[in-house]
Write a protein that holds these residues in place. Structure first.
Motif, PDB file in Angstrom:
ATOM      1  N   UNK A 218      14.225   9.478 -27.362  1.00 63.18           N
ATOM      2  CA  UNK A 218      15.550   8.401 -27.617  1.00 63.18           C
ATOM      3  C   UNK A 218      15.516   8.628 -29.013  1.00 63.18           C
ATOM      4  N   UNK A 219      14.479   8.613 -29.751  1.00 65.78           N
ATOM      5  CA  UNK A 219      14.594   8.513 -31.256  1.00 65.78           C
ATOM      6  C   UNK A 219      15.431   9.999 -31.922  1.00 65.78           C
ATOM      7  N   UNK A 220      14.816  11.234 -31.287  1.00 68.74           N
ATOM      8  CA  UNK A 220      15.422  12.481 -31.627  1.00 68.74           C
ATOM      9  C   UNK A 220      16.783  12.557 -31.203  1.00 68.74           C
ATOM     10  N   UNK A 221      17.046  11.912 -29.922  1.00 66.30           N
ATOM     11  CA  UNK A 221      18.583  11.982 -29.453  1.00 66.30           C
ATOM     12  C   UNK A 221      19.488  11.163 -30.374  1.00 66.30           C
ATOM     13  N   UNK A 222      18.954   9.876 -30.868  1.00 64.72           N
ATOM     14  CA  UNK A 222      19.935   9.207 -31.674  1.00 64.72           C
ATOM     15  C   UNK A 222      19.943   9.903 -33.216  1.00 64.72           C
ATOM     16  N   UNK A 223      18.828  10.529 -33.630  1.00 66.14           N
ATOM     17  CA  UNK A 223      18.855  11.218 -34.873  1.00 66.14           C
ATOM     18  C   UNK A 223      19.972  12.327 -34.655  1.00 66.14           C
ATOM     19  N   UNK A 224      19.893  13.074 -33.677  1.00 71.17           N
ATOM     20  CA  UNK A 224      20.694  14.098 -33.344  1.00 71.17           C
ATOM     21  C   UNK A 224      22.271  13.563 -33.542  1.00 71.17           C
ATOM     22  N   UNK A 225      22.392  12.384 -32.782  1.00 71.75           N
ATOM     23  CA  UNK A 225      23.800  12.030 -32.704  1.00 71.75           C
ATOM     24  C   UNK A 225      24.274  11.500 -34.054  1.00 71.75           C
ATOM     25  N   UNK A 226      23.419  10.875 -34.725  1.00 66.24           N
ATOM     26  CA  UNK A 226      23.795  10.580 -36.357  1.00 66.24           C
ATOM     27  C   UNK A 226      24.010  11.820 -37.047  1.00 66.24           C
ATOM     28  N   UNK A 227      23.563  12.979 -36.965  1.00 71.70           N
ATOM     29  CA  UNK A 227      23.562  14.209 -37.881  1.00 71.70           C
ATOM     30  C   UNK A 227      25.129  14.742 -37.142  1.00 71.70           C
ATOM     31  N   UNK A 228      25.353  14.770 -35.791  1.00 74.24           N
ATOM     32  CA  UNK A 228      26.675  15.033 -35.293  1.00 74.24           C
ATOM     33  C   UNK A 228      27.766  14.306 -36.138  1.00 74.24           C
ATOM     34  N   UNK A 229      27.620  12.761 -36.071  1.00 71.13           N
ATOM     35  CA  UNK A 229      28.497  11.898 -36.726  1.00 71.13           C
ATOM     36  C   UNK A 229      28.736  12.307 -38.349  1.00 71.13           C
ATOM     37  N   UNK A 230      27.614  12.234 -38.916  1.00 71.49           N
ATOM     38  CA  UNK A 230      27.516  12.756 -40.214  1.00 71.49           C
ATOM     39  C   UNK A 230      28.542  14.295 -40.652  1.00 71.49           C
ATOM     40  N   UNK A 231      28.188  15.184 -39.875  1.00 69.74           N
ATOM     41  CA  UNK A 231      28.932  16.360 -40.042  1.00 69.74           C
ATOM     42  C   UNK A 231      30.357  16.300 -39.724  1.00 69.74           C
ATOM     43  N   UNK A 232      30.722  15.635 -38.783  1.00 66.65           N
ATOM     44  CA  UNK A 232      32.175  15.274 -38.372  1.00 66.65           C
ATOM     45  C   UNK A 232      32.637  14.688 -39.481  1.00 66.65           C
ATOM     46  N   UNK A 233      32.273  13.517 -39.921  1.00 72.35           N
ATOM     47  CA  UNK A 233      32.773  12.943 -41.226  1.00 72.35           C
ATOM     48  C   UNK A 233      32.861  13.772 -42.396  1.00 72.35           C
ATOM     49  N   UNK A 234      31.871  14.543 -42.635  1.00 73.45           N
ATOM     50  CA  UNK A 234      31.894  15.485 -43.654  1.00 73.45           C
ATOM     51  C   UNK A 234      33.118  16.583 -43.318  1.00 73.45           C
ATOM     52  N   UNK A 235      33.515  16.978 -42.383  1.00 79.59           N
ATOM     53  CA  UNK A 235      34.606  17.759 -42.344  1.00 79.59           C
ATOM     54  C   UNK A 235      35.885  17.039 -42.390  1.00 79.59           C
ATOM     55  N   UNK A 236      36.035  15.699 -42.444  1.00 79.31           N
ATOM     56  CA  UNK A 236      37.291  15.078 -42.441  1.00 79.31           C
ATOM     57  C   UNK A 236      37.674  14.965 -43.860  1.00 79.31           C
TER      58      UNK A 236
END
Length: 75
Positions: free
Chosen positions: A57-75
């Motif tokens: 669960x923690x790994x998935x949450x960390x991965x989801x947060x990284x995905x969000x961070x990458x998406x926001x960085x592209x905006x």
């Protein structure tokens, strides 16, 4: 803790690697000084399953947060 085991006489749960290290220098249960061999410890399978689920669960949450961070960085 990745591999929890229960010590038979004290009923204490510790990580297998921790008790293995202890038993190299002292062949007793560190909580009540009863004789102990690594073969005597009892795997705590329920706790191991809970730990594994938590880590996934923690790994998935960390991965989801990284995905969000990458998406926001592209905006």
């Amino acid at each position: 803790m990745r591999d929890p085991v229960r010590l038979p006489s004290s009923k204490t749960v510790v990580d297998r690697s921790t008790i293995k290290s202890h038993l190299l220098s002292d062949p007793t249960d560190p909580f009540n000084r009863s004789p102990l061999k690594i073969e005597d410890v009892i795997p705590d399978l329920e706790l191991k399953a809970r730990i594994d689920a938590f880590l996934i669960e923690r790994r998935n949450k960390d991965k989801d947060q990284q995905d969000v961070d990458m998406t926001e960085a592209r905006s």
